[in-house]
Design an enzyme around this catalytic site. Structure first.
Site, PDB file in Angstrom:
ATOM      1  N   GLY A  66       1.515   6.209  -9.237  1.00 48.20           N
ATOM      2  CA  GLY A  66       0.047   6.406  -8.752  1.00 48.20           C
ATOM      3  C   GLY A  66      -0.145   7.009  -7.428  1.00 48.20           C
ATOM      4  O   GLY A  66      -1.127   7.760  -7.387  1.00 48.20           O
TER       5      GLY A  66
ATOM      6  N   GLU B 170       1.236   3.429  -0.910  1.00 45.54           N
ATOM      7  CA  GLU B 170       0.733   3.269  -2.284  1.00 45.54           C
ATOM      8  C   GLU B 170      -0.598   3.533  -2.586  1.00 45.54           C
ATOM      9  O   GLU B 170      -1.247   3.857  -1.462  1.00 45.54           O
ATOM     10  CB  GLU B 170       0.487   1.431  -2.239  1.00 45.54           C
ATOM     11  CG  GLU B 170       1.908   0.801  -3.164  1.00 45.54           C
ATOM     12  CD  GLU B 170       1.741   1.040  -4.376  1.00 45.54           C
ATOM     13  OE1 GLU B 170       1.178   2.009  -5.089  1.00 45.54           O
ATOM     14  OE2 GLU B 170       2.500  -0.002  -5.202  1.00 45.54           O
ATOM     15  N   ASP B 171      -1.190   3.785  -3.771  1.00 45.68           N
ATOM     16  CA  ASP B 171      -2.441   4.167  -4.279  1.00 45.68           C
ATOM     17  C   ASP B 171      -3.345   2.856  -4.002  1.00 45.68           C
ATOM     18  O   ASP B 171      -4.384   3.063  -3.480  1.00 45.68           O
ATOM     19  CB  ASP B 171      -2.176   4.653  -5.641  1.00 45.68           C
ATOM     20  CG  ASP B 171      -1.670   3.836  -6.776  1.00 45.68           C
ATOM     21  OD1 ASP B 171      -0.880   2.707  -6.207  1.00 45.68           O
ATOM     22  OD2 ASP B 171      -1.592   4.083  -7.869  1.00 45.68           O
TER      23      ASP B 171
ATOM     24  N   ASP C 141      -3.445  -4.265  -5.341  1.00 39.05           N
ATOM     25  CA  ASP C 141      -4.158  -5.258  -6.178  1.00 39.05           C
ATOM     26  C   ASP C 141      -3.881  -6.698  -5.911  1.00 39.05           C
ATOM     27  O   ASP C 141      -4.280  -7.297  -4.961  1.00 39.05           O
ATOM     28  CB  ASP C 141      -4.118  -4.749  -7.868  1.00 39.05           C
ATOM     29  CG  ASP C 141      -4.810  -5.392  -8.617  1.00 39.05           C
ATOM     30  OD1 ASP C 141      -5.868  -5.959  -8.294  1.00 39.05           O
ATOM     31  OD2 ASP C 141      -4.586  -5.438  -9.924  1.00 39.05           O
TER      32      ASP C 141
ATOM     33  N   LYS D 241      -8.010  -4.175  -3.013  1.00 42.17           N
ATOM     34  CA  LYS D 241      -8.852  -4.809  -3.726  1.00 42.17           C
ATOM     35  C   LYS D 241      -9.042  -6.480  -3.257  1.00 42.17           C
ATOM     36  O   LYS D 241      -8.059  -7.404  -3.540  1.00 42.17           O
ATOM     37  CB  LYS D 241      -8.492  -5.093  -5.500  1.00 42.17           C
ATOM     38  CG  LYS D 241      -9.024  -3.704  -6.023  1.00 42.17           C
ATOM     39  CD  LYS D 241      -8.550  -4.056  -7.554  1.00 42.17           C
ATOM     40  CE  LYS D 241      -8.574  -2.763  -8.464  1.00 42.17           C
ATOM     41  NZ  LYS D 241      -8.111  -2.848  -9.620  1.00 42.17           N
TER      42      LYS D 241
ATOM     43  N   PHE E 294     -11.318  -2.294 -12.393  1.00 42.67           N
ATOM     44  CA  PHE E 294     -10.406  -1.247 -12.500  1.00 42.67           C
ATOM     45  C   PHE E 294     -10.794   0.238 -12.291  1.00 42.67           C
ATOM     46  O   PHE E 294     -12.005   0.442 -12.542  1.00 42.67           O
ATOM     47  CB  PHE E 294     -10.049  -1.278 -14.164  1.00 42.67           C
ATOM     48  CG  PHE E 294      -8.680  -0.550 -14.393  1.00 42.67           C
ATOM     49  CD1 PHE E 294      -7.427  -1.216 -14.097  1.00 42.67           C
ATOM     50  CD2 PHE E 294      -8.874   0.542 -14.933  1.00 42.67           C
ATOM     51  CE1 PHE E 294      -6.363  -0.434 -14.244  1.00 42.67           C
ATOM     52  CE2 PHE E 294      -7.686   1.226 -15.268  1.00 42.67           C
ATOM     53  CZ  PHE E 294      -6.335   0.679 -14.990  1.00 42.67           C
ATOM     54  N   VAL E 295     -10.239   0.877 -11.365  1.00 44.85           N
ATOM     55  CA  VAL E 295     -10.662   2.252 -11.168  1.00 44.85           C
ATOM     56  C   VAL E 295      -9.394   3.183 -11.526  1.00 44.85           C
ATOM     57  O   VAL E 295      -8.110   2.769 -11.803  1.00 44.85           O
ATOM     58  CB  VAL E 295     -10.343   2.267  -9.664  1.00 44.85           C
ATOM     59  CG1 VAL E 295     -11.665   1.580  -9.011  1.00 44.85           C
ATOM     60  CG2 VAL E 295      -9.291   2.059  -8.867  1.00 44.85           C
TER      61      VAL E 295
ATOM     62  N   ASP F 158      -4.060   5.880 -13.091  1.00 47.35           N
ATOM     63  CA  ASP F 158      -4.211   5.933 -14.409  1.00 47.35           C
ATOM     64  C   ASP F 158      -4.567   4.775 -15.148  1.00 47.35           C
ATOM     65  O   ASP F 158      -4.646   3.692 -14.684  1.00 47.35           O
ATOM     66  CB  ASP F 158      -2.669   6.117 -15.161  1.00 47.35           C
ATOM     67  CG  ASP F 158      -1.868   5.135 -15.027  1.00 47.35           C
ATOM     68  OD1 ASP F 158      -1.725   4.304 -14.026  1.00 47.35           O
ATOM     69  OD2 ASP F 158      -1.373   4.710 -16.259  1.00 47.35           O
TER      70      ASP F 158
ATOM     71  N   ARG G  19      -5.310  10.453 -14.330  1.00 45.89           N
ATOM     72  CA  ARG G  19      -4.437  10.701 -13.034  1.00 45.89           C
ATOM     73  C   ARG G  19      -4.887  12.120 -12.451  1.00 45.89           C
ATOM     74  O   ARG G  19      -5.119  12.210 -11.135  1.00 45.89           O
ATOM     75  CB  ARG G  19      -3.012  10.727 -13.003  1.00 45.89           C
ATOM     76  CG  ARG G  19      -2.237   9.496 -13.651  1.00 45.89           C
ATOM     77  CD  ARG G  19      -0.828   9.470 -13.230  1.00 45.89           C
ATOM     78  NE  ARG G  19      -0.066   8.624 -13.791  1.00 45.89           N
ATOM     79  CZ  ARG G  19       0.178   7.321 -13.395  1.00 45.89           C
ATOM     80  NH1 ARG G  19      -0.373   7.002 -12.315  1.00 45.89           N
ATOM     81  NH2 ARG G  19       0.965   6.828 -13.895  1.00 45.89           N
TER      82      ARG G  19
END
Ligand code: IMP
Ligand code: MG
Length: 192
Positions: free
Chosen positions: A60, A115-116, A119, A147, A168-169, A175, A181
């Protein structure tokens, strides 16, 4: 349409796996924030004896790492860590599977994990613990998205791009079942 306009405009709505997502963070917004984070990191590491090494978390974070790195004004290195993803689901698996460890020797290095999205925090906690065992000189964490409402474990983040809703994004590296992506902007699940 001229090329510049085409590059900056993004559709308001996209479909992925038959679900609808709406535009949440557009390209200029992402770029501006990535540049700010890079400016901050460049300042923070301006005087270190050795250049920092960014550890991108695959898959990600590849796009964020690429843009962040290009915006740094200091010397830096890069390597990658690969963890299993959500599989094809929209909920965090809660368990981490390591698919590729870091190749670089991180002992005595100034390490920034990139990190992307954070969560539940379980993946970031896991990576920081593993890298901590490699005796880096300093260890910090950067994430484009966080988040806050989804947090399940305690994890200190030094650089955060955006705090987002607990939905969710997709896009900009993130992805849904390996798709989406390549979207240039970030889209959020249209809950309605
Ligand atoms: P965590 O361990 O629950 O913090 O989740 C971390 C990983 O799950 C992230 O690095 C992402 O790869 C993935 N992930 C978490 N939330 C999302 C999302 O909203 N969209 C896509 N991937 C996500
Ligand atoms: Mg990730």
């Amino acid at each position: 349409m001229d090329t510049a306009t085409a590059t900056l405009s993004a559709p308001e709505t996209v479909f992925c796996q038959n679900e609808r997502f709406r535009l949440y963070l557009d390209e200029p917004t992402i770029r501006a924030r990535v540049n700010e984070l890079a400016g901050q990191i460049s300042e923070d590491y301006a005087d270190t004896e050795t250049p920092p090494i960014l550890i991108g978390v695959l898959n990600g974070a590849f796009m964020f790492v690429a843009d962040l790195m290009r915006a740094l004004s200091i010397d830096c290195e890069v390597d990658f860590y690969k963890l299993s993803s959500y599989a094809a689901a929209k909920v965090s698996a809660g368990a981490v599977t390591e698919l590729k460890h870091v190749d670089a020797d991180l002992e005595g290095r100034h390490v920034i994990v990139v990190e992307d999205i954070v969560d539940t925090g379980i993946s970031m906690r896991y990576i920081l613990d593993r890298i901590g065992e490699m005796n880096p000189a300093t260890l910090r964490a950067a994430t484009l998205l966080r988040k806050p409402e989804a947090a399940q474990v305690e994890v200190h983040l030094d650089y955060v791009g955006f705090d987002i809703k607990n939905l969710f994004v997709i896009g900009y590296g993130l992805d849904y079942g390996q798709l989406a992506r390549n979207l240039r902007a970030i889209y959020i699940l249209d809950a309605e």
